[in-house]
Design an enzyme around this catalytic site. Structure first.
Site, mmCIF file in Angstrom:
data_model
loop_
_atom_site.group_PDB
_atom_site.id
_atom_site.type_symbol
_atom_site.label_atom_id
_atom_site.label_comp_id
_atom_site.label_asym_id
_atom_site.label_seq_id
_atom_site.Cartn_x
_atom_site.Cartn_y
_atom_site.Cartn_z
ATOM 1 N N ASP A 1 -1.300 4.297 -6.594
ATOM 2 C CA ASP A 1 -1.906 4.340 -5.264
ATOM 3 C C ASP A 1 -1.249 5.423 -4.407
ATOM 4 O OD1 ASP A 1 -3.693 3.017 -3.274
ATOM 5 O OD2 ASP A 1 -1.797 2.528 -2.287
ATOM 6 N N GLU B 1 -3.790 8.721 -7.783
ATOM 7 C CA GLU B 1 -4.714 8.792 -6.657
ATOM 8 C C GLU B 1 -4.061 9.724 -5.640
ATOM 9 O OE1 GLU B 1 -6.752 6.214 -3.065
ATOM 10 O OE2 GLU B 1 -4.650 6.003 -3.609
#
Length: 575
Positions: free
Chosen positions: A213, A284
């Site tokens: 993330d 990401e």
């Protein structure tokens, strides 16, 4: 431009199709209105039948759920709303039995404020070892002003002042996201080693990789200088990136050393170097250029990074071809595969997004009072976009429900919304709830077969439209979006398109193609050639007789001479 083919026995992740499961919204085995791990396990045969290679599961760790699980209180446990560690083990075993690899989400930028470390930091004194795990600073002036002027991505300031153990107002802590998500201090070796241990915990249980993330956010400029713009991840169209610079809170050079350490941990689980046993990392990282994104997938760092530039490319032939070309070039420069993605849990689903006027900024959610997408046009374009995407070499990511053609729920009332971005901006930012609505499985059942009984509300309400799009309504139905996806994935595997070589076409069997057509071939050196055409323009494309139509995203037509034609917003694969 010609993109050369990869080896037929390339590592699995260079060509895999990976399906994202948002666990709250996939399948509910307990009947409480929230999806869970046993629910996912029960639906794994469906994913095997769809034809995916791996599943990526969004966070299911123990969490107070201030940001739908992206606020982690314990990285080594499963939140009771999703099940138990034993349920996670059962899911891994069942997936592997079905030939599906499992990638789990890892959230390293911040923890929950209910994490044991943060609770210890609050109880400790300024300057303590406990506070050094996070970004604590004294305030400006008399201490009552934040340490700098940074703003949170979710709205408001990026700092919260704490009450010290003696009851007086004290230091401030940084949170680029919600105030319940304090940022970790990645210059602290204790944080580095803790995450090495978390990686090992899940690798020992058998996971095949990690989606990381906001991978570009871990390290901040040590001076914490003021930054006048809002801290945005590139791709948030509400504010432009200033001169290509995201600000001192993103993409700092030291972050790469962190991932080199992670790569060493993962590689230690495959000492023989068997490419089919690789454990992988996927970043990401919303960054202004593909070159900066590809810096995260150098040979000793991550294996993949999401191609958000492709996701955001306007629905125009020139834009689509340009982004594919630059994606392949940037990936080849570092010896990595590119990835392709059209939807995920953070963006408006592409069946809705592509129904909006071409060229307008990508909205962060759609509310009832906003201009509404053209549903028919959006689905037609979404099917064409997916058919083009799955013909490209590299790895592709799908988001749960896109294979049913699900649109966003664009009429959610304010009182049911859960996204902290909606609440921290007092509704000025619609947020991401519309793309996170529970899946419809069986049209005639309560919650469309998601698992909640009649007397239990799903955690977000489903629109009535979802009943007509449920999996059982599309199963075995020729031309349905579900059967289109199954066919595309089967043909992609049969023709090894993920490792094929790409060559652009300007003519088809000697006939120039009209403006507004993207056309290419994909083939292995020793394999058959697949020709792919997507028509973005108004002029129909006459298809050559004698060529087999492997699959088309929509109905092909006949002109006055009886020749097959490809109309606007449609993709075809020819054998």
């Amino acid at each position: 431009m010609t993109h050369p083919p990869s080896a037929h026995d390339a590592p699995w992740w260079r060509h895999a199709v990976i399906y994202q499961v948002y666990p709250r919204s996939f399948a509910d085995a307990t009947g409480d209105g929230v999806g869970d791990l046993p629910g996912i396990t029960s639906r794994l045969p469906y994913l095997a039948g769809l034809g995916v290679d791996a599943v990526w599961i969004s966070p299911f760790y123990r969490s107070p759920m201030a940001d739908a699980g992206y606020d982690v209180a314990d990285y080594r446990d499963v939140d009771p709303v999703f099940g138990t560690l034993e349920d996670a083990d059962a899911l891994l075993q069942r997936a592997h039995d079905l030939g599906i690899r499992v990638i789990v989400d890892l959230v390293p930028n911040h923890t929950s404020d209910e994490h044991a470390w943060f609770e210890q930091a609050l109880a400790a004194a300024p300057g303590s070892a406990e506070r050094e795990r996070y970004v604590f600073r004294d305030g400006r002036g008399d201490g009552s002003e934040p340490p700098n002027n940074w703003k949170s991505i979710f709205g408001g300031i990026a700092w919260t002042r704490v009450i010290e153990p003696d009851g007086t107002p004290g230091q401030w802590y940084l949170h680029l996201f919600d105030s319940k998500q304090p940022d970790l201090n990645w210059r602290n070796p204790e944080v580095v080693e803790e995450f090495h241990d978390i990686l090992r915990f899940w690798l020992d249980r058998g996971v095949d990789g990690f989606r990381v993330d906001v991978a570009h956010s871990l390290v901040k400029d040590a001076a914490l200088p003021d930054w006048e713009a809002r801290a945005v991840m590139a791709g948030a169209d509400d504010e432009p990136v200033v001169h290509g610079d995201l600000g001192p809170m993103w993409d700092q050079e030291e972050v790469h050393e962190i991932y080199r350490g992670w790569r060493e941990v993962l590689d230690s689980y495959n000492p023989e170097g068997d490419p089919q046993r690789d454990r992988i990392l996927c970043a990401e990282a919303w960054l202004p250029t593909q070159e900066r994104t590809m810096a995260y997938v150098r040979p000793d760092e991550m294996h993949q990074a999401f191609n958000f530039h492709y996701l955001q490319a306007p629905w125009r032939a020139a834009d689509q071809q340009r982004i594919v070309e630059t994606s392949l070039e940037a990936a080849e420069a570092v010896g990595a595969p590119t990835t392709w993605v059209l939807s995920n849990h953070d963006v408006v689903r592409h069946a809705s997004r592509l129904g909006l006027p071409v060229g307008q900024p990508r909205p962060n959610g759609i509310a009832a009072g906003d201009p509404q997408p053209n549903a028919v046009l959006g689905l037609r374009r979404a099917r064409a976009a997916t058919a083009m995407m799955l013909a490209l070499p590299g790895s592709a990511y799908l988001y749960n429900g896109e294979e049913l053609g699900l649109p966003d729920h664009t009429a959610l009332p304010a009182h049911v919304r859960a996204d902290p971005a909606f609440h921290r901006t007092q509704g000025e930012e619609t947020g991401r709830d519309g793309c996170r609505v529970p899946m419809p499985w069986v049209a005639g059942e309560p919650s469309f077969g998601f698992g909640a009984p009649d007397d239990v509300d799903t955690w977000l309400p489903q629109p009535l439209l979802y009943g007509s799009l449920s999996a059982d309504r599309q199963e075995g139905v020729a031309g349905s979006t579900l059967e289109l996806y199954r066919t595309l994935l089967r043909l992609r595997r049969e023709h090894d398109l993920g490792v094929g070589g790409l060559e652009w076409l300007t003519a088809l069997e000697g006939m120039p193609l009209p403006e507004g057509v993207v056309a290419f071939t994909n083939a292995r050196e020793d394999g058959p050639v697949v020709t792919v055409l997507t028509n973005f323009g108004e002029v129909p494309v006459v298809l050559p007789e004698g060529r087999e139509v492997l699959v088309a995203s929509g109905r092909l037509h006949r002109d006055g001479d009886g020749r097959r034609t490809l109309h606007q917003d449609c993709t075809v694969w020819l054998g």
